[in-house]
Write a protein that holds these residues in place. Structure first.
Motif, PDB file in Angstrom:
ATOM      1  N   ILE A  89     -69.671 -15.211 -41.201  1.00 34.33           N
ATOM      2  CA  ILE A  89     -70.966 -14.815 -40.601  1.00 34.33           C
ATOM      3  C   ILE A  89     -72.131 -15.500 -41.301  1.00 34.33           C
ATOM      4  O   ILE A  89     -73.196 -15.667 -40.716  1.00 34.33           O
ATOM      5  N   ILE A  90     -71.903 -15.935 -42.521  1.00 34.77           N
ATOM      6  CA  ILE A  90     -72.988 -16.557 -43.290  1.00 34.77           C
ATOM      7  C   ILE A  90     -73.486 -17.846 -42.613  1.00 34.77           C
ATOM      8  O   ILE A  90     -74.648 -18.216 -42.740  1.00 34.77           O
ATOM      9  N   ASP A  91     -72.606 -18.487 -41.820  1.00 35.45           N
ATOM     10  CA  ASP A  91     -73.017 -19.699 -41.101  1.00 35.45           C
ATOM     11  C   ASP A  91     -73.994 -19.394 -39.973  1.00 35.45           C
ATOM     12  O   ASP A  91     -74.607 -20.308 -39.419  1.00 35.45           O
ATOM     13  N   TYR A  92     -74.092 -18.135 -39.567  1.00 36.34           N
ATOM     14  CA  TYR A  92     -74.957 -17.758 -38.429  1.00 36.34           C
ATOM     15  C   TYR A  92     -76.074 -16.819 -38.889  1.00 36.34           C
ATOM     16  O   TYR A  92     -76.571 -16.020 -38.116  1.00 36.34           O
ATOM     17  N   LYS A  93     -76.445 -16.943 -40.161  1.00 39.55           N
ATOM     18  CA  LYS A  93     -77.430 -16.033 -40.748  1.00 39.55           C
ATOM     19  C   LYS A  93     -78.774 -16.093 -40.018  1.00 39.55           C
ATOM     20  O   LYS A  93     -79.433 -15.071 -39.831  1.00 39.55           O
ATOM     21  N   GLU A  94     -79.188 -17.294 -39.565  1.00 43.44           N
ATOM     22  CA  GLU A  94     -80.502 -17.435 -38.921  1.00 43.44           C
ATOM     23  C   GLU A  94     -80.520 -16.818 -37.527  1.00 43.44           C
ATOM     24  O   GLU A  94     -81.585 -16.623 -36.948  1.00 43.44           O
ATOM     25  N   LEU A  96     -79.056 -13.867 -36.679  1.00 44.68           N
ATOM     26  CA  LEU A  96     -78.775 -12.438 -36.683  1.00 44.68           C
ATOM     27  C   LEU A  96     -79.953 -11.588 -36.175  1.00 44.68           C
ATOM     28  O   LEU A  96     -79.782 -10.417 -35.869  1.00 44.68           O
ATOM     29  N   HIS A  97     -81.143 -12.205 -36.049  1.00 38.10           N
ATOM     30  CA  HIS A  97     -82.281 -11.450 -35.500  1.00 38.10           C
ATOM     31  C   HIS A  97     -82.026 -11.067 -34.039  1.00 38.10           C
ATOM     32  O   HIS A  97     -82.637 -10.147 -33.511  1.00 38.10           O
ATOM     33  N   ASN A 131     -67.224  -9.560 -42.801  1.00 40.10           N
ATOM     34  CA  ASN A 131     -68.121 -10.696 -43.055  1.00 40.10           C
ATOM     35  C   ASN A 131     -67.735 -11.905 -42.218  1.00 40.10           C
ATOM     36  O   ASN A 131     -68.036 -13.033 -42.556  1.00 40.10           O
TER      37      ASN A 131
END
Ligand SMILES: [Zn+2]
Length: 209
Positions: A89-94, A96-97, A131
């Motif tokens: 999921i860290i690859d799609y952090k931007e 998540l809004h 995660n």
């Protein structure tokens, strides 16, 4: 409780309405008839070569590696997927809004007593125990769209208490908020068809006079 829902169609009308049906069926028969594909096939066939055996065993081993069998839950939709189909999921952090509640009350903080205020969990609506996300959710996020089955779409129910996990069918029926009722009949062709509407009752049903 699941309803059996099978499409009802008649094969006869399909045959007559589709002009290319006979041709397609003829071609299919020819494909299935091995004698027409190659007349040089000898019977009985030769035993498989060592290379072919190695290829089969390698393919089987590849299909049985833990990442293809073990499952993990998607942090966005909560659905179980094979580990090989999950992405960090860290690859799609931007992105998540996209999973915010937008002012709606979707989540709820656990209350220890009745006087505790009702408040939502801040931040994007995710399964915090995971995660990783599934490829379908990742594709939606790449298109800047919240996934249809995201927990943020009003599907969040929070952590399931241990006492409500791994229930038997009878126990699930007892705690269900809604009781389903339906009527499925078998027709003469062997197919099933829905004969009556599905009826749902609130559970427990209030006393009826
Ligand atoms: Zn997902």
């Amino acid at each position: 409780m699941r309803s059996i829902f099978l499409p009802v169609f008649t094969l006869k009308s399909k045959k007559t309405s589709d002009p290319g049906w006979k041709e397609t069926n003829h071609k299919r028969k020819n494909i299935n008839n091995l004698d027409l594909i190659s007349k040089d096939i000898k019977f009985p066939p030769e035993p498989p070569s060592k290379v072919l055996l190695q290829k089969i065993i390698h393919g089987f081993s590849q299909a049985q590696i833990p990442s293809c069998i073990e499952e993990g839950g998607c942090a966005i939709c909560g659905i179980l997927w094979a580990q090989s189909q999950l992405l960090p999921i860290i690859d799609y952090k931007e992105k998540l809004h996209l999973l915010s509640d937008n002012g709606r009350i979707v989540t709820r903080k656990e209350r220890k007593k009745q006087s505790d205020p009702i408040s939502v969990i801040p931040g994007p609506i995710l399964n915090i125990q995971s995660n990783v996300i599934c490829t379908e959710c990742a594709q939606s996020l790449q298109k800047d769209k919240p996934p249809n089955l995201a927990l943020a779409n009003g599907l969040w129910i929070g952590d399931v208490p241990p006492v409500l996990q791994n229930l038997t069918l009878a126990e699930q029926l007892l705690i269900a908020r809604v009781r389903h009722n339906r009527c499925v009949v078998r027709v003469s062709s062997g197919m099933h068809k829905m004969r009556a509407n599905a009826v749902m009752f609130a559970n427990p049903t209030p006393k009826i006079y």
